[in-house]
Every structure is written in C-alpha cells, then in structure tokens.
Design a protein around this motif. Structure first.
Motif, PDB file in Angstrom:
ATOM      1  N   ARG A 267       1.067  -1.175  -0.247  1.00 45.92           N
ATOM      2  CA  ARG A 267       0.604   0.110   0.103  1.00 45.92           C
ATOM      3  C   ARG A 267       0.811   1.159  -0.042  1.00 45.92           C
ATOM      4  O   ARG A 267       0.742   2.223  -0.072  1.00 45.92           O
ATOM      5  CB  ARG A 267      -1.096  -0.149   1.363  1.00 45.92           C
TER       6      ARG A 267
ATOM      7  N   TYR B 108     -14.496 -12.659   7.494  1.00 41.35           N
ATOM      8  CA  TYR B 108     -13.499 -12.621   7.224  1.00 41.35           C
ATOM      9  C   TYR B 108     -12.810 -13.582   5.864  1.00 41.35           C
ATOM     10  O   TYR B 108     -12.518 -14.486   5.248  1.00 41.35           O
ATOM     11  CB  TYR B 108     -12.021 -12.450   7.594  1.00 41.35           C
TER      12      TYR B 108
ATOM     13  N   ASP C  67      -4.881  -6.712   7.934  1.00 40.52           N
ATOM     14  CA  ASP C  67      -5.916  -5.506   6.923  1.00 40.52           C
ATOM     15  C   ASP C  67      -5.559  -5.860   5.312  1.00 40.52           C
ATOM     16  O   ASP C  67      -5.489  -5.256   4.696  1.00 40.52           O
ATOM     17  CB  ASP C  67      -5.382  -4.239   7.484  1.00 40.52           C
ATOM     18  N   GLU C  68      -5.633  -7.738   5.656  1.00 40.37           N
ATOM     19  CA  GLU C  68      -5.140  -7.576   3.945  1.00 40.37           C
ATOM     20  C   GLU C  68      -6.292  -7.480   3.326  1.00 40.37           C
ATOM     21  O   GLU C  68      -6.151  -6.525   1.528  1.00 40.37           O
ATOM     22  CB  GLU C  68      -5.317  -9.453   3.677  1.00 40.37           C
ATOM     23  N   LEU C  69      -7.464  -6.710   3.007  1.00 40.22           N
ATOM     24  CA  LEU C  69      -8.803  -6.112   2.377  1.00 40.22           C
ATOM     25  C   LEU C  69      -8.402  -4.234   2.539  1.00 40.22           C
ATOM     26  O   LEU C  69      -8.682  -4.404   1.022  1.00 40.22           O
ATOM     27  CB  LEU C  69      -9.908  -6.471   2.835  1.00 40.22           C
ATOM     28  N   GLY C  70      -8.031  -4.496   3.378  1.00 38.38           N
ATOM     29  CA  GLY C  70      -7.966  -2.596   3.334  1.00 38.38           C
ATOM     30  C   GLY C  70      -6.830  -2.243   2.540  1.00 38.38           C
ATOM     31  O   GLY C  70      -6.483  -0.950   2.431  1.00 38.38           O
ATOM     32  N   SER C  71      -5.339  -2.892   3.024  1.00 37.29           N
ATOM     33  CA  SER C  71      -4.434  -2.513   2.133  1.00 37.29           C
ATOM     34  C   SER C  71      -4.454  -2.741   0.164  1.00 37.29           C
ATOM     35  O   SER C  71      -4.128  -2.043  -0.301  1.00 37.29           O
ATOM     36  CB  SER C  71      -3.490  -3.714   2.071  1.00 37.29           C
TER      37      SER C  71
ATOM     38  N   GLN D 121      -7.938  -2.462  -1.286  1.00 35.55           N
ATOM     39  CA  GLN D 121      -8.648  -1.369  -1.927  1.00 35.55           C
ATOM     40  C   GLN D 121      -8.218  -0.842  -1.683  1.00 35.55           C
ATOM     41  O   GLN D 121      -8.050   0.382  -2.674  1.00 35.55           O
ATOM     42  CB  GLN D 121      -9.594  -1.156  -0.308  1.00 35.55           C
ATOM     43  N   ASN D 122      -7.292   0.066  -0.916  1.00 33.79           N
ATOM     44  CA  ASN D 122      -6.439   1.365  -0.839  1.00 33.79           C
ATOM     45  C   ASN D 122      -5.360   1.383  -2.436  1.00 33.79           C
ATOM     46  O   ASN D 122      -5.171   2.402  -2.444  1.00 33.79           O
ATOM     47  CB  ASN D 122      -5.717   1.116   0.980  1.00 33.79           C
TER      48      ASN D 122
ATOM     49  N   GLU E 158     -11.514 -10.903  -1.544  1.00 36.77           N
ATOM     50  CA  GLU E 158     -10.245  -9.796  -2.356  1.00 36.77           C
ATOM     51  C   GLU E 158     -11.101  -9.660  -4.070  1.00 36.77           C
ATOM     52  O   GLU E 158     -10.753  -8.762  -4.293  1.00 36.77           O
ATOM     53  CB  GLU E 158      -9.164 -10.551  -2.155  1.00 36.77           C
TER      54      GLU E 158
END
Ligand SMILES: C[S@@+](CC[C@H](N)C(=O)[O-])C[C@H]1O[C@@H](n2cnc3c(N)ncnc32)[C@H](O)[C@@H]1O
Length: 313
Positions: free
Chosen positions: A96, A170, A232-236, A238-239, A263
C-alpha cells in the motif's frame, strides 16, 4: 548449470501461480518499469525482470523481511549467473506504500503493477510462523512480525461476539459462533489459545464432517479469517487499487491474482467503478486443470487485469 538448479530449489518452495497468463496480460517490455507488490519467492518478479532487461526496473515489495532477504539473494545469484543484472529494487514494505517507494527511487510513473495476494508456500512451510495447522509455534499469522498484533493476542482481546463476526466475515465460516464460544471458554478456564495447533484442534471439534471438510482442513477458513484480519489484507488491497491510477502511465496494466471471494470482489468493483480502467478480463482467468494438478494451491486463484486510461472515456 548445476549451481543454478541448486539455488533455485533452495530458496523457495513456492510455485508461481498463472505465470504465463499473468505475463501475457502485463506484457512487460524492454526498458519498462514495473511494481511487483508481492515478491514472495520471486517467481513472477524474475520473469518480469527478464523481460524488461537491464534497461528496465522492477520494484519488488514484500511485508515479510525473510522473503525479501532470501529472494534478493537468490535473484542476484540468478541474474548474475544467467544474464546481465536487471534493475530490481527490493523494498520491505506493505504494497500500500508503493507510492512512497517510487518517490524514494525517484520513479514517477510505471508501466505495470502486479499483486499476487495472500501467503506463499514458504510462509506456510515455516513451522515458526504459526501458519501451519500442525505447528506448535505461537499463533502469529502476521506477514510482517515487526508491526501489528499477533492472532493469539487478538483472540485474547476481542469479545466472543466480535471473534464470531470476524471469522464469519473474513472466513465465511458457518460455524463461527461455535468456534468463538470455544475460544472464549478456553479463556475463562485460563487456557487461552496460544498455538496454531491448539486453534486447529479447537476448530475441528466445532465443525461436523462434510464434503468440504473431506477436501480441505476444517481449520482453513478460520485461519484465513484471522490472517486477513491481523494483516488488514482487504484494507491494503482497497487502498492500493485506489492509489495505483495515480502512478500508472496511460495504458499501464494492473494485474491481481486473488484467492478469496472478498478479495476478488474488491478487485472487480474497483475496476468497474473507475471509468478510467479498461477491463482486460471480463471474467476472471482461472488456472488450467493441469496447473491445479501440478500445484493444488492454485485451485482457488482468480486473475483480473485492467489497463489505465489517463483520459476518461
Ligand atoms: C502468494 S505470495 C507471492 C508469490 C510470488 N508471486 C512468487 O511467485 O513467488 C504473496 C506474498 O505477498 C506478501 N504480502 C501479502 N500482503 C502484502 C502486502 N500488503 N504488502 C506487501 N507484501 C504482502 C506475502 O508476505 C507473500 O510473501
């Protein structure tokens, strides 16, 4: 040739997924600049580097310092041995932060960006990391052990309901409430879940046998949920999908290999919602039967790609 073969076997057990399909979409060209946000064992990086050649650059990132150190050593040996060194720049960081990495390297725009999500076979094989169900190492599950909270501490801190929600959200695990109840029971008895093996055993006792549990270990979904949460895999993801357009050249390609429906949905929606992406894969590309047979870990992989238009269509 002997030294090359030995080096290749020693540094990684990871087999790159959909390598040919990914390269077809990314289409790395001589002198091009590419980011591989998930270096792992370097399978994709090596091939991109080979294609861009000595006038090109590959920025190879990984959150896992062990992966960076091991693969950097290998690729330097490989390139030194086989052909002139390509310009591979290694960065131990979350993908990210690719923009910061490019700024440091004084690179403005890139020709392509690859993400091959999730964990590598090397991480899975490492008994000390807690990714393996039969490991008596602490249940950590972080890619970068220098930041964030290990999974066993998260399970100690969260309320029972929040553990259940996390495993359901998740891991898409139907038995999340039963699993959370057992985790909370152990805490009350002053025997909190500490190791990967303890969690795997606990989960197995909560899930009745089914077609799915004959195919994959019942603990799979719970481990996956916790791994996604602590990293925080989904946050990274999306970012990075929001930020990548700022650094891709017009026509630059973003390719993402995902292993999880959440994902894949994030990738699909990101490409669909920004009109400047031109989608190259209307349906995700999946591995051939032959690849899944050779590398069963590829079975749930989905590859999506799009190229970026600087001028809106
Ligand atoms: C599936 S492996 C990549 C394998 C690689 N393509 C190969 O062929 O060897 C995924 C790698 O991405 C890393 N990773 C996962 N999330 C990351 C993130 N947000 N930033 C950087 N690296 C990440 C993991 O540590 C792991 O080494």
């Amino acid at each position: 040739m002997l030294s090359f073969t030995i080096m290749e076997k020693e540094h990684t057990v990871h087999i790159p997924v959909m390598l040919r399909e990914t390269l077809d979409l990314l289409n790395p060209h001589s002198g091009g600049v590419y980011v591989d946000g998930t270096l792992g064992g370097g399978g994709h990086t090596a091939e991109i580097a080979r294609k861009v050649g000595e006038t090109g650059t590959v920025v190879a990132m990984d959150r896992d310092l062990t992966a960076i150190e091991r693969t950097e050593k290998y690729l330097k040996g490989l390139f030194g041995f086989q052909w002139k060194p390509a310009n591979i720049r290694f960065a131990h960081a979350n993908y990210r932060f690719f923009g910061e990495a490019l700024d440091l390297l004084k690179i403005d725009k890139i020709d392509g960006f690859l993400l091959d999500l999730g964990l590598s076979s090397d991480q899975l094989a490492d008994r000390k990391r807690g990714f393996r169900f039969d490991s008596d190492a602490p249940l950590d599950l972080r890619f970068d052990t220098s930041e964030g909270e290990p999974a066993n501490e998260l399970l100690f801190r969260l309320k029972e309901k929040d553990i259940a929600d996390l495993i359901f959200q998740y891991g898409e695990e139907r038995f999340s409430r039963q699993i959370a109840r057992k985790i909370a029971e152990r805490r009350r008895k002053d025997q909190p879940v500490q190791t990967a093996m303890e969690l795997a055993d606990l989960v197995r006792h909560c899930i009745p046998p089914s077609r799915e549990t004959r195919r994959i270990d019942p603990a799979t979904r719970t481990f996956q949920a916790l791994r996604i949460a602590v990293n925080d895999e989904l946050g990274s993801l999306q970012n990075v999908l929001n930020e990548a357009p700022n650094r891709l050249k017009s026509g630059g390609v973003m390719a993402v290999i995902s292993f999880h429906s959440l994902e894949d949905r994030i990738v699909k929606n990101a490409f669909r919602d920004n009109p400047r992406w031109s989608i190259l894969t209307n349906k995700p590309i999946v591995p051939s039967d032959e690849e899944v047979e050779r590398n069963p870990r590829a079975r749930s992989a989905k590859l999506r790609a799009a190229y970026f238009n600087v001028t809106e269509r």
